[in-house]
Design a protein around this motif. Structure first.
Motif, short mmCIF file in Angstrom:
data_model
loop_
_atom_site.label_atom_id
_atom_site.label_comp_id
_atom_site.label_asym_id
_atom_site.label_seq_id
_atom_site.Cartn_x
_atom_site.Cartn_y
_atom_site.Cartn_z
N MET A 1 6.24 -6.05 -4.36
CA MET A 1 5.05 -5.26 -3.53
C MET A 1 5.50 -3.43 -3.45
SD MET A 1 4.85 -5.97 0.78
CE MET A 1 6.26 -4.73 1.07
N TYR A 2 4.02 -3.34 -3.16
CA TYR A 2 3.50 -1.69 -3.14
C TYR A 2 2.82 -1.49 -2.24
CZ TYR A 2 4.30 -2.70 -8.39
OH TYR A 2 4.78 -2.79 -9.13
N THR A 3 3.14 -0.38 -2.01
CA THR A 3 2.62 0.01 -0.31
C THR A 3 1.43 2.01 -1.06
OG1 THR A 3 4.40 1.30 0.40
CG2 THR A 3 3.73 -1.03 1.08
N ALA A 4 1.10 2.17 0.02
CA ALA A 4 -0.01 3.89 -0.10
C ALA A 4 -0.12 3.83 1.19
CB ALA A 4 -1.02 3.42 -1.20
N VAL A 5 -0.62 5.01 1.42
CA VAL A 5 -0.26 5.79 2.87
C VAL A 5 -1.77 7.57 2.49
CG1 VAL A 5 0.30 7.25 5.17
CG2 VAL A 5 1.23 4.85 3.55
N LEU A 6 -2.45 7.15 2.42
CA LEU A 6 -3.48 8.57 3.01
C LEU A 6 -3.14 9.24 3.80
CD1 LEU A 6 -6.16 9.00 1.42
CD2 LEU A 6 -6.95 8.30 3.40
N ILE A 7 -2.74 10.43 2.47
CA ILE A 7 -1.75 11.41 3.32
C ILE A 7 -2.89 13.59 4.11
CG2 ILE A 7 0.15 10.89 3.20
CD1 ILE A 7 0.37 12.99 0.42
N LYS A 8 -4.01 12.91 2.87
CA LYS A 8 -4.53 13.50 3.22
C LYS A 8 -6.10 13.44 3.46
CE LYS A 8 -2.83 17.81 0.14
NZ LYS A 8 -2.83 18.45 -0.58
N GLY A 9 -6.90 14.20 4.11
CA GLY A 9 -8.54 13.22 4.14
C GLY A 9 -8.70 12.62 5.11
N LYS A 10 -10.17 11.94 5.48
CA LYS A 10 -10.29 10.88 6.57
C LYS A 10 -10.22 9.24 6.50
CE LYS A 10 -12.70 13.64 9.56
NZ LYS A 10 -13.94 13.91 10.49
N THR A 11 -11.27 9.34 4.90
CA THR A 11 -10.98 7.86 4.62
C THR A 11 -11.38 7.87 3.20
OG1 THR A 11 -13.92 7.61 4.81
CG2 THR A 11 -12.69 6.75 6.44
N TYR A 12 -10.92 6.65 2.53
CA TYR A 12 -10.46 7.03 1.14
C TYR A 12 -10.82 5.52 0.32
CZ TYR A 12 -9.60 7.92 -3.93
OH TYR A 12 -9.23 8.18 -5.07
N GLU A 26 -0.78 -2.67 2.23
CA GLU A 26 0.16 -3.04 0.89
C GLU A 26 -1.00 -3.45 -0.33
OE1 GLU A 26 1.22 -6.81 1.88
OE2 GLU A 26 2.51 -6.08 3.05
N ILE A 27 -0.65 -2.78 -1.28
CA ILE A 27 -1.88 -3.08 -2.26
C ILE A 27 -1.14 -3.38 -4.08
CG2 ILE A 27 -2.83 -0.71 -2.07
CD1 ILE A 27 -0.96 0.70 -4.15
N GLU A 28 -2.20 -4.19 -4.44
CA GLU A 28 -1.45 -4.58 -5.54
C GLU A 28 -0.68 -3.52 -6.57
OE1 GLU A 28 -4.55 -4.51 -4.90
OE2 GLU A 28 -4.37 -6.75 -3.52
N LYS A 29 -0.38 -4.23 -7.76
CA LYS A 29 0.73 -3.02 -8.88
C LYS A 29 -0.38 -2.63 -9.71
CE LYS A 29 3.42 -3.15 -12.70
NZ LYS A 29 4.23 -3.76 -13.86
N LYS A 30 -2.27 -2.87 -9.90
CA LYS A 30 -3.32 -2.07 -10.66
C LYS A 30 -3.44 -0.98 -9.66
CE LYS A 30 -7.19 -4.46 -9.61
NZ LYS A 30 -7.91 -5.27 -9.80
N VAL A 31 -3.65 -1.37 -8.57
CA VAL A 31 -3.95 0.02 -7.72
C VAL A 31 -2.58 1.05 -7.61
CG1 VAL A 31 -5.09 0.24 -5.15
CG2 VAL A 31 -4.93 -1.40 -6.53
N PHE A 32 -1.16 0.49 -7.23
CA PHE A 32 -0.40 1.30 -7.31
C PHE A 32 -0.10 1.86 -8.20
CE2 PHE A 32 3.77 2.10 -8.87
CZ PHE A 32 4.38 3.15 -7.50
N GLN A 33 -0.53 1.47 -9.57
CA GLN A 33 -1.26 2.60 -11.02
C GLN A 33 -1.23 3.59 -10.86
OE1 GLN A 33 -0.37 -0.37 -13.17
NE2 GLN A 33 1.52 -0.29 -13.92
N TYR A 34 -2.98 3.00 -10.00
CA TYR A 34 -3.87 3.75 -10.08
C TYR A 34 -3.37 5.04 -9.64
CZ TYR A 34 -8.65 5.46 -9.81
OH TYR A 34 -9.76 6.17 -9.37
N LEU A 35 -3.98 4.93 -7.76
CA LEU A 35 -2.77 6.36 -7.13
C LEU A 35 -1.96 7.14 -7.29
CD1 LEU A 35 -4.18 4.21 -3.76
CD2 LEU A 35 -5.61 5.61 -4.70
N ASP A 36 -0.64 6.30 -8.04
CA ASP A 36 0.89 7.31 -7.98
C ASP A 36 0.16 8.36 -8.12
OD1 ASP A 36 3.25 7.18 -7.44
OD2 ASP A 36 3.76 6.05 -9.57
#
Length: 118
Positions: A1-12, A26-36
């Motif tokens: 399982m992967y998680t992401a938190v927006l730390i800059k900006g308002k929405t994304y 919670e995000i999928e692996k491909k989204v994690f790889q894109y945002l990491d």
């Protein structure tokens, strides 16, 4: 399982996910790889306990469609903050920067959620 938190900006919005500032999602692996590595996000891999065979994935699959299928009333939308309305507009495939004010955002949401429900 992967998680992401927006730390800059308002929405994304990316790959079908709408992130609000400081909201853990919670995000999928491909989204994690894109945002990491993106400076706007704090991403991490969360390991499930080895002795626990069940994971959170089935629960997430049940939650997401219910959230997408939510039909908002005009009163609910009027009570929301601008960034909450913008997140819904993004979820419906719109561009909040093209909408001038609260009334346009509400009209857009009401119109497009009807189309999405059909």
């Amino acid at each position: 399982m992967y998680t992401a938190v927006l730390i800059k900006g308002k929405t994304y919005s990316v790959m079908g996910h709408v992130f609000l500032l400081n909201q853990v999602k919670e995000i999928e692996k491909k989204v994690f790889q894109y945002l990491d590595g993106n400076e706007f996000f704090a991403c991490k891999e969360v390991k499930a306990p080895a002795d626990d065979p069940k994971t959170d994935e089935p629960v997430k699959e049940e939650e997401e469609p219910a959230q997408e299928a939510k039909t908002y009333t005009e009163t609910e939308l009027k009570d929301m903050k601008k960034d909450e309305q913008e997140a819904i507009v993004i979820d419906l495939g719109g561009d909040p920067s093209q909408l001038k004010d609260k009334s346009e955002r509400i009209a857009y949401i009401l119109e497009h959620q009807e189309k999405a429900g059909e």
